[in-house]
Design an enzyme around this catalytic site. Sequence first.
Site: not given
Length: 249
Positions: A12-13, A15-18, A135, A148
């Site tokens: 998961g790299g 987009s966003g935090i990744g 989270s 979630y």
Amino acid sequence: MRYEDKTVLILGGNSGIGLASVEAFAREGARVLLTGRNQATIDAAVERIPGARGYQADIADLSAMEALANNLQEEGVVVDALFINAGIGGFAPVRDVTPELWDEIHSINLRGCFFAIQKMLPLLGQGGAIVITGSIGSDVALAGNVVYAAAKAGLKAVMRILAKELVEEGVRVNMVSPGPIETPLINRNVGMSDEDADKLREAMISVVPMRRLGEASEVASAVLFLAAQDASFITGVELLVDGGSLELR
Ligand SMILES: NC(=O)c1ccc[n+]([C@@H]2O[C@H](COP(=O)([O-])OP(=O)(O)OC[C@H]3O[C@@H](n4cnc5c(N)ncnc54)[C@H](OP(=O)(O)O)[C@@H]3O)[C@@H](O)[C@H]2O)c1
């Protein structure tokens, strides 16, 4: 250059935090391997980051994870830091939760993340580190966030138990738990309209003591710390990156 001569695998790299973590690891010298589902954003990340390699692989698909692990192992890749970051959001009050919504979110955020770690374990070298994205949602009783939150709470249990199981192998396992962070995730929660996403953003800012959303790069800093030798005596912890949201409530 804490990551010179180190290999980092980020699930998961793209987009966003990744993506912010991919950039930060690369800036500190790492050879970065990243995955995601969206080939266009994987390609864009790889193009920007010298030496990076990207793989399209759905974390919910156990055979895809196994194939990726096998390919990397055949190439002799040894991973120093494994960042398990893939995740999706989805809001529904209890009466509207369907088995399909539950399974969609849990197959990625909990089941997928767990089995991805299991499949990637053979790649981890001695002294390797695993960082998992949790989270604060698992501890905040936010109405509508039950599916979630349950998945991320499960993932926290996974982190603690794997930290215990792997400690004698010299592998540290920790979690970084963001509060509200400005990333595309906020705008693409399953089943949420743009208007609802705006309302959610305002509601989130109002409960952050620092009165702002966090930046993906601020989460990446915590990820790099936990995965580095800096954190050599730290395992089994959850590091909150939330502008005080949880501790200062
Ligand atoms: N933003 C926040 O406020 C916040 C707060 C707390 C926790 N988090 C957590 O932070 C993590 C990153 O989210 P983000 O905010 O950076 O959102 P994002 O920009 O939407 O990034 C999500 C990442 O996960 C990947 N991903 C999602 N499903 C996947 C799948 N089935 N297989 C492989 N990769 C998959 C995405 O790849 P594709 O784009 O290719 O699908 C993307 O790289 C998530 O675990 C999320 O739960 C975020």
